[in-house]
Scaffold this motif. Sequence first.
Motif, mmCIF file in Angstrom:
data_model
loop_
_atom_site.group_PDB
_atom_site.id
_atom_site.type_symbol
_atom_site.label_atom_id
_atom_site.label_comp_id
_atom_site.label_asym_id
_atom_site.label_seq_id
_atom_site.Cartn_x
_atom_site.Cartn_y
_atom_site.Cartn_z
ATOM 1 N N SER A 266 8.544 2.542 -7.019
ATOM 2 C CA SER A 266 7.454 1.949 -6.249
ATOM 3 C C SER A 266 7.367 0.443 -6.482
ATOM 4 C CB SER A 266 6.124 2.599 -6.627
ATOM 5 O OG SER A 266 5.667 2.117 -7.868
ATOM 6 N N ALA A 267 8.077 -0.060 -7.492
ATOM 7 C CA ALA A 267 7.923 -1.472 -7.853
ATOM 8 C C ALA A 267 8.837 -2.389 -7.054
ATOM 9 C CB ALA A 267 8.185 -1.657 -9.344
ATOM 10 N N PHE A 268 10.045 -1.898 -6.699
ATOM 11 C CA PHE A 268 11.053 -2.805 -6.154
ATOM 12 C C PHE A 268 10.575 -3.500 -4.879
ATOM 13 C CE2 PHE A 268 14.834 -3.751 -3.612
ATOM 14 C CZ PHE A 268 15.448 -4.635 -4.479
ATOM 15 N N PHE A 269 10.161 -2.701 -3.900
ATOM 16 C CA PHE A 269 9.746 -3.325 -2.636
ATOM 17 C C PHE A 269 8.407 -4.044 -2.772
ATOM 18 C CE2 PHE A 269 13.033 -0.547 -0.925
ATOM 19 C CZ PHE A 269 13.677 -1.449 -0.097
ATOM 20 N N ALA B 118 0.827 -1.207 0.000
ATOM 21 C CA ALA B 118 0.000 0.000 0.000
ATOM 22 C C ALA B 118 0.865 1.263 0.000
ATOM 23 C CB ALA B 118 -0.942 -0.005 1.200
ATOM 24 N N SER B 119 1.930 1.280 0.818
ATOM 25 C CA SER B 119 2.725 2.510 0.896
ATOM 26 C C SER B 119 3.501 2.737 -0.401
ATOM 27 C CB SER B 119 3.671 2.470 2.097
ATOM 28 O OG SER B 119 4.505 1.344 2.029
ATOM 29 N N ASN B 120 3.920 1.643 -1.060
ATOM 30 C CA ASN B 120 4.587 1.822 -2.350
ATOM 31 C C ASN B 120 3.610 2.286 -3.416
ATOM 32 O OD1 ASN B 120 7.579 1.017 -2.590
ATOM 33 N ND2 ASN B 120 6.724 -0.412 -1.108
ATOM 34 N N TRP B 121 2.369 1.794 -3.311
ATOM 35 C CA TRP B 121 1.344 2.246 -4.237
ATOM 36 C C TRP B 121 1.103 3.742 -4.042
ATOM 37 C CZ3 TRP B 121 -3.778 -0.955 -5.058
ATOM 38 C CH2 TRP B 121 -4.345 -0.594 -6.283
ATOM 39 N N ASP B 122 1.164 4.154 -2.769
ATOM 40 C CA ASP B 122 0.963 5.565 -2.469
ATOM 41 C C ASP B 122 2.028 6.426 -3.140
ATOM 42 O OD1 ASP B 122 -0.247 7.758 -1.358
ATOM 43 O OD2 ASP B 122 0.864 7.630 0.520
ATOM 44 N N VAL C 119 0.060 9.507 -10.568
ATOM 45 C CA VAL C 119 -0.187 8.605 -11.699
ATOM 46 C C VAL C 119 -1.276 7.631 -11.255
ATOM 47 C CG1 VAL C 119 0.825 6.924 -13.247
ATOM 48 C CG2 VAL C 119 2.222 8.776 -12.363
ATOM 49 N N PHE C 120 -2.397 7.636 -11.955
ATOM 50 C CA PHE C 120 -3.504 6.759 -11.561
ATOM 51 C C PHE C 120 -3.186 5.326 -11.951
ATOM 52 C CE2 PHE C 120 -6.957 10.242 -11.604
ATOM 53 C CZ PHE C 120 -6.328 10.843 -10.551
ATOM 54 N N ASN C 121 -2.249 4.762 -11.211
ATOM 55 C CA ASN C 121 -1.716 3.455 -11.555
ATOM 56 C C ASN C 121 -2.574 2.365 -10.926
ATOM 57 O OD1 ASN C 121 -0.175 1.143 -11.670
ATOM 58 N ND2 ASN C 121 1.235 1.835 -10.087
ATOM 59 N N PHE C 122 -3.301 1.622 -11.747
ATOM 60 C CA PHE C 122 -4.144 0.561 -11.231
ATOM 61 C C PHE C 122 -3.525 -0.810 -11.455
ATOM 62 C CE2 PHE C 122 -8.515 1.568 -9.786
ATOM 63 C CZ PHE C 122 -8.208 2.850 -9.422
ATOM 64 N N GLY C 123 -2.276 -0.815 -11.893
ATOM 65 C CA GLY C 123 -1.615 -2.082 -12.141
ATOM 66 C C GLY C 123 -0.642 -2.428 -11.035
#
Lengths: 344, 291
Positions: free
Chosen positions: A239-242, A66-70, A78-82
Amino acid sequence: MTDTATLIAPRSTGAAPPVAPGRTPWKHEAAGFVLGFACLALLPLIFGDTYARHVLIMVFIYAVVASNWDLSLGYGGVFNFGHLALFGIGVYAYSLLTKLAELDPWIALFASGVIATLAAILVTIPILRLKGIYIILVTFGFAQLVMQVIISQSDITGGTQGLVRIPGLYLFDHNMVRDGKFAYFYIALALLVASTLFLRVFVRSRTGASVVALRDNEEYAISRGVSIVRQRMLTLAASAFFTGMAGAFYAAYQRNASVDVFGMSLATIILSMVLLGGTGTIYGAIIASFVLTIFAEWMADFGAWRPMITAVLIIGVMLAYPSGLAGMIKAAWGGVAGRLKRPA
Amino acid sequence: MSALAEILFGGLFQGSLYAMMAVGLALVWTTIGVFNFSHGVFMMLGAYIAWQLVELGLPAAVAFPIAVIVMAGVGWILQASVVRPLIGRPNIVLVVVITTLAAGSLIENGALTLWGPRSKQIPALIEGNTTIGGVGVSLHQIAIIVITPLILAALWMFLNRTRLGLALRAVAQNEDASHLVGLNVTALYGLAFAIAASLAGLAGIFMGGYRFMSPVMGADPLLKALIVVVFGGISSISGPIFAAYLIGFFEAACSYYFGLYWTPALLFGVLILTLMVRPEGIFASRSRGLA
């Protein structure tokens, strides 16, 4: 009068220009950070039973995701839904690397983070020219594409059946299965600490400031020389690595993998954490993962009523506090601090 | 010959369902500027309400229109409860995604509690089967293929020929100006949602007539409708309709030549490629408005 003056120009001693109005000094934040996570580290001493520890491990995993998505959603705008696809990629990367390639689990854990980062860079390419709703749709499409590929390659991935008996992590000769989830708890916590530290350093850096500038006023930021292509790619990759590592850890901990991780229900839960916590805070998402996960566990006996109650709760908070729990806490803290600071 | 007929028929049939779903999504997006993620749940609910009415002893010819009207009410209520209070917030697009998702989860689990997980089926529009061009088809499916364009044409007439429809288009084009000339923008928002929910409910009734219903039946059509609106361009009504049939044919051809497993992956691949070349969708003009 004085109120507006302080809003426009925060008082400064003149020695150093204010970093950003309203921003917590880093020393305060570091103290809170250490204190907060030290408290978390003491939890297994209080909660002896494996069930409570299991819930906390899940909280940590969700908090990382969740925090990386944030970072991409709240900070990057970026409205990233993936994002859940990156988590799923981590799950499957770890499973396949350890099961088929028979790689060392620790190396596979790290490699999963790298693979998720590469996937994030790949998905950034089609969304570079897009805005708002189209980014939602393409990233959503990306998540579905990954899931469909995994389902269609059932010889390797197990298809809808999923994979079982995935090798877990190990620590020398320590038996992780019979230690009451002691070691897994600390590995999950370490992951959350590393991830949060990374995210906070990232958003406080110059790069982080330029990412926020792009979100708040794209044209102005570009005219000041911020590259939207580079920053957007950097944000998503960061945001992807962790997230990928969290996925790998999830696979190692659960010891099975299924396409459920790409499903709408998990995405909805984690997205609720991001929005309930308050976007653009990092800590908000972590707090919300505690609240939502423990709340969901607490209501485990409610059956079909549980998702309904959760849904009503989410709608209620979104309507009443658009800035989420972080905004709620900030408002409460502001009230308390304001009262304390008022001259006697 | 038979292969072509099969693809043609399958495309027309699937395209009809996608068009019914996608038009509602596009209508809500153009007028309010939000994306309704509970649209798939509308489809499910419409089918279940129709089933319940038929179960109570009403004839299908009465039950189906009542279900569609009830769905309009559901759409209105949803709009008033989880969308309208958020209008004016800076991150409304994002927050509405989560509130509609949550509302969808609420309705879905409500349906599960109320009607149970066991599959149900509602009566077909017309019973019976026939053979066209060497392909066996049911009359129900033919009825859908014929009725859908009529409904979409009626919607087009409504949007272009009636005062109410023109008012909706006005809100879509310029909300502030609509306020200024005295249109009740709030009511028109509700109307857009009500129409969208009715269309989705009708699509659900169509689907429930040839396939077993379940509380999650709306998920896949919603996904396809998303592809359709991205592909056709979300900012119009005609774009998604054309795209719906195009996607229908593409899907029918893919599942015929590459098999069922690869079809979704190919669809999403095409979608992402399309957006890289034409981010606004292939049929879209650059402006936002209903046409």
